[in-house]
Enzyme design. Structure first.
Site, mmCIF file in Angstrom:
data_model
loop_
_atom_site.group_PDB
_atom_site.id
_atom_site.type_symbol
_atom_site.label_atom_id
_atom_site.label_comp_id
_atom_site.label_asym_id
_atom_site.label_seq_id
_atom_site.Cartn_x
_atom_site.Cartn_y
_atom_site.Cartn_z
ATOM 1 N N LYS A 32 0.826 -1.211 0.000
ATOM 2 C CA LYS A 32 0.000 0.000 0.000
ATOM 3 C C LYS A 32 0.864 1.267 0.000
ATOM 4 O O LYS A 32 0.646 2.166 -0.799
ATOM 5 C CB LYS A 32 -0.933 0.033 1.230
ATOM 6 C CG LYS A 32 -1.890 -1.134 1.331
ATOM 7 C CD LYS A 32 -2.864 -0.972 2.501
ATOM 8 C CE LYS A 32 -2.224 -0.954 3.863
ATOM 9 N NZ LYS A 32 -1.570 -2.208 4.280
ATOM 10 N N ARG A 67 -9.448 0.952 8.798
ATOM 11 C CA ARG A 67 -9.035 -0.401 9.171
ATOM 12 C C ARG A 67 -10.108 -1.142 9.967
ATOM 13 O O ARG A 67 -9.913 -2.320 10.309
ATOM 14 C CB ARG A 67 -7.785 -0.324 10.035
ATOM 15 C CG ARG A 67 -6.478 -0.541 9.284
ATOM 16 C CD ARG A 67 -5.373 -0.322 10.290
ATOM 17 N NE ARG A 67 -4.167 -1.037 10.052
ATOM 18 C CZ ARG A 67 -3.075 -0.480 9.494
ATOM 19 N NH1 ARG A 67 -3.119 0.734 9.035
ATOM 20 N NH2 ARG A 67 -1.977 -1.172 9.411
ATOM 21 N N ARG A 126 11.722 -5.580 4.896
ATOM 22 C CA ARG A 126 11.427 -4.166 4.624
ATOM 23 C C ARG A 126 12.345 -3.237 5.418
ATOM 24 O O ARG A 126 12.610 -3.474 6.590
ATOM 25 C CB ARG A 126 9.969 -3.887 5.008
ATOM 26 C CG ARG A 126 9.584 -2.431 4.860
ATOM 27 C CD ARG A 126 8.109 -2.268 4.746
ATOM 28 N NE ARG A 126 7.412 -2.384 6.033
ATOM 29 C CZ ARG A 126 6.109 -2.151 6.156
ATOM 30 N NH1 ARG A 126 5.375 -1.864 5.111
ATOM 31 N NH2 ARG A 126 5.540 -2.269 7.339
ATOM 32 N N ARG A 142 11.390 -1.198 10.926
ATOM 33 C CA ARG A 142 10.342 -0.774 11.847
ATOM 34 C C ARG A 142 10.243 -1.753 13.015
ATOM 35 O O ARG A 142 10.352 -2.955 12.836
ATOM 36 C CB ARG A 142 8.996 -0.723 11.102
ATOM 37 C CG ARG A 142 8.772 0.598 10.413
ATOM 38 C CD ARG A 142 7.566 0.557 9.518
ATOM 39 N NE ARG A 142 6.375 -0.026 10.137
ATOM 40 C CZ ARG A 142 5.174 -0.006 9.576
ATOM 41 N NH1 ARG A 142 5.013 0.580 8.404
ATOM 42 N NH2 ARG A 142 4.145 -0.552 10.181
ATOM 43 N N ARG A 163 -0.200 -8.683 13.577
ATOM 44 C CA ARG A 163 -0.818 -7.682 12.699
ATOM 45 C C ARG A 163 -1.671 -8.356 11.637
ATOM 46 O O ARG A 163 -2.724 -7.845 11.245
ATOM 47 C CB ARG A 163 0.274 -6.803 12.064
ATOM 48 C CG ARG A 163 0.884 -5.838 13.071
ATOM 49 C CD ARG A 163 2.219 -5.299 12.621
ATOM 50 N NE ARG A 163 2.140 -4.486 11.442
ATOM 51 C CZ ARG A 163 3.148 -4.319 10.573
ATOM 52 N NH1 ARG A 163 4.301 -4.925 10.758
ATOM 53 N NH2 ARG A 163 2.995 -3.553 9.540
#
Ligand code: AMP
Length: 220
Positions: free
Chosen positions: A13, A88, A127, A160, A171
């Site tokens: 996203k 969300r 990431r 992160r 998550r």
């Protein structure tokens, strides 16, 4: 255009929103980025949000709805925006519906990026994000020219806190329980466009542009 990018964490996203921002000249509105900025600045909001974020849980609806209401009313959102990571939950989707109605600016489309959970874990654990400008990289798929350094601004790349495997699983389960139902919600409202989120970043972007081109002819 007023777009929502929907999809599990790691669906791409943020990456696709960045590309769309450059192409369309409208802002990316990411609640995750705004919350991380509040955490980094040590504000009251940041202190409240951090505990939820570190656990991979959602920040309470009232908090994020308030942030979004204010953000969408800002002058740079008048020509449109790309929502990334919001809504969300069903309550957030309903609040957004009310906000766009009050502003007299209906949503253009909801792009749902589909990827399978194993791919999500692989993407998120590799990431890296620029601590300065927020640009996203992947150690294998989209590495920076110099390891650990942002191509765009020279900032240091960081992992992160919530991109550790255990938090990623949490998550994903939050996504399944609370966010995935929004796919049906927006399909019912006729706004949903599904995009195959597998493969190369450029190819996914091409698919999105093709969809929006068709969208643009019909509505704008
Ligand atoms: P993201 O960068 O979109 O993956 O968001 C990172 C974290 O910020 C999430 O795991 C949540 O803790 C929090 N967050 C971001 N957007 C929302 C939202 N719309 N509602 C609740 N929590 C959010």
């Amino acid at each position: 255009m007023r777009l929502i990018l929907l999809g599990p964490p790691g669906a791409g996203k943020g990456t696709q929103a960045q590309r769309l921002t450059e192409k369309l000249g409208i802002p990316q509105v990411s609640t995750g980025d705004m919350l991380r900025a509040a955490v980094a600045a040590g504000t009251a909001l940041g202190r409240e949000a951090k505990a939820y974020m570190d656990q991979g849980a959602l920040v309470p609806d009232g908090v994020v709805i308030g942030i979004i209401r204010e953000r969408l009313a800002a002058p740079d959102c008048r020509r449109g925006y790309i929502l990334d990571g919001f809504p969300r939950t069903a309550a957030q989707a309903e609040a957004l519906g009310k906000t766009v109605e009050d502003l007299g600016t209906p949503l253009t489309a909801v792009l749902s990026l589909t990827v399978d959970p194993d791919e999500v874990v692989r993407r998120l654990s590799g990431r890296r994000t620029c601590g300065t400008c927020g640009a996203a990289y992947h150690v294998e798929n989209a590495p920076p020219r110099r390891a650990g350094v942002c191509d765009r601004c020279g900032g240091a790349l960081v992992q992160r806190e919530d991109d550790r495997e255990e938090t990623i699983r949490k998550r994903l389960s939050v996504y399944r329980d609370q966010t995935a139902p929004l796919v049906a919600y927006y399909r019912g409202g006729g706004l949903l466009r599904e995009v195959d989120g597998r493969g190369e970043i450029d190819d996914i972007f091409t698919r999105i542009c093709r969809l929006l081109g068709a969208e643009g002819r019909g509505r704008h």
